[in-house]
Scaffold this motif. Structure first.
Motif, mmCIF file in Angstrom:
data_model
loop_
_atom_site.group_PDB
_atom_site.id
_atom_site.type_symbol
_atom_site.label_atom_id
_atom_site.label_comp_id
_atom_site.label_asym_id
_atom_site.label_seq_id
_atom_site.Cartn_x
_atom_site.Cartn_y
_atom_site.Cartn_z
ATOM 1 N N LEU A 166 -9.865 -3.820 0.428
ATOM 2 C CA LEU A 166 -10.168 -2.890 1.505
ATOM 3 C C LEU A 166 -10.177 -1.483 0.925
ATOM 4 N N LYS A 195 -3.203 12.977 3.951
ATOM 5 C CA LYS A 195 -4.554 13.440 3.619
ATOM 6 C C LYS A 195 -5.199 12.682 2.459
ATOM 7 N N LYS A 196 -4.706 11.500 2.163
ATOM 8 C CA LYS A 196 -5.303 10.656 1.129
ATOM 9 C C LYS A 196 -5.564 9.278 1.702
ATOM 10 N N PRO A 197 -6.564 8.573 1.202
ATOM 11 C CA PRO A 197 -6.786 7.199 1.663
ATOM 12 C C PRO A 197 -5.623 6.307 1.259
ATOM 13 N N LEU A 198 -5.439 5.242 2.012
ATOM 14 C CA LEU A 198 -4.431 4.260 1.613
ATOM 15 C C LEU A 198 -4.754 3.750 0.216
ATOM 16 N N PHE A 224 -10.253 2.375 2.135
ATOM 17 C CA PHE A 224 -10.023 3.153 3.341
ATOM 18 C C PHE A 224 -10.538 4.577 3.205
ATOM 19 N N GLY A 225 -10.867 5.172 4.353
ATOM 20 C CA GLY A 225 -11.105 6.604 4.418
ATOM 21 C C GLY A 225 -9.787 7.345 4.582
ATOM 22 N N THR A 226 -9.866 8.658 4.691
ATOM 23 C CA THR A 226 -8.668 9.479 4.787
ATOM 24 C C THR A 226 -8.122 9.573 6.205
ATOM 25 N N GLN A 269 -6.257 -7.899 7.744
ATOM 26 C CA GLN A 269 -4.904 -7.757 7.249
ATOM 27 C C GLN A 269 -4.009 -7.240 8.361
ATOM 28 N N TYR A 318 -7.326 -11.018 0.262
ATOM 29 C CA TYR A 318 -8.505 -10.240 0.630
ATOM 30 C C TYR A 318 -9.246 -10.815 1.825
ATOM 31 N N TYR A 352 0.842 -1.185 0.000
ATOM 32 C CA TYR A 352 0.000 0.000 0.000
ATOM 33 C C TYR A 352 0.888 1.249 0.000
ATOM 34 N N PHE A 388 -8.468 4.877 10.967
ATOM 35 C CA PHE A 388 -8.986 4.727 9.619
ATOM 36 C C PHE A 388 -10.215 3.828 9.639
#
Lengths: 113, 116
Positions: free
Chosen positions: B104, A40-43, B106-108, A102, A98, A35, B91
């Motif tokens: 998955l 400030k961004k989603p993973l 995710f949010g920020t 995780q 998945y 990842y 998160f």
């Protein structure tokens, strides 16, 4: 050491360098993930390996090259990166691809100069 | 595609108080999982709590509990008796339940600071 480990923890590299990130899991899992975590961004999921086979490449630029020699080890080879590639790179593993739980490593903080 | 929204970039709470972190999501799926992950400063991200969408009962794990409102697509995390060690980025994440090949999302994240 138990769980998921990543080395190095910090890496500074120039745009013309070649380096590799390493991830190792000690949990007997069969799936491993890379990842990218930017502020400030989603993973962002980059790659997924299940039983050493790549099952997901989330439109990642070719300057990122993953390698999974066995179910316990995962590498991310880096070359000719851009400054916008600076981020925290997280490795994770799970029982199967998945699986809903995780397990994450501590990450490698990469700075591209 | 699924989206996860965390509208609170930062929050703070006094030690021993209760705090609630918000999360909303958008999906057309009926079966899915929701998660809260915690990422302490310079430490590994760990799973805090999991909720299966088919379960009506809200999940709890010690001081952590969720308020799952399926119709409203809301999944908030309540931390009771906050401790300094709860300081972390939290998160919210979503996963479809279709038997495999599910990512998955995710949010920020929400940065929580627990203060003395």
């Amino acid at each position: 050491e138990t769980g998921v480990t990543q080395t190095p923890r910090h890496l500074v590299m120039g745009m013309t360098n070649k380096k590799s990130l390493k991830c190792e899991q000690h949990l007997g899992h069969n799936a491993m993930y890379w990842y990218k975590q930017s502020a400030k961004k989603p993973l962002e999921l980059m790659f997924v390996y299940n039983f050493k086979e790549q099952t997901e490449n989330n439109s990642v630029p070719s300057r990122f090259s993953p390698e999974c020699p066995n179910s316990s080890h995962l590498f991310l080879h880096l070359h000719t990166l851009q400054p916008e590639d600076s981020a925290l790179y997280l490795c994770a593993s799970s029982v199967g691809a998945y699986s809903y739980e995780q397990y994450f490593g501590p990450g490698t903080r990469l700075t591209v100069t | 595609a699924q989206t996860v929204t965390q509208s609170q970039p930062e929050m703070s709470v006094q030690e021993a108080e209760t705090v609630t972190l918000s999360c909303t999501y958008d999906t057309s799926e009926n079966n899915y999982y929701l998660f809260w992950y915690k990422q302490p400063p310079s430490r590994q991200m760990i799973l805090v709590i999991r909720q299966e969408a088919y379960k009506q009962q809200n999940a709890t794990e010690n001081r952590f509990s969720v308020n799952f409102q399926k119709a409203a697509k809301s999944f908030s995390l309540k931390i009771s008796d906050s401790q300094l060690g709860d300081t972390a980025m939290y998160f919210c994440a979503f996963m479809k339940d279709t038997g495999g090949g599910n990512k998955l999302t995710f949010g920020t994240g929400t940065q929580l600071k627990v203060e003395l």
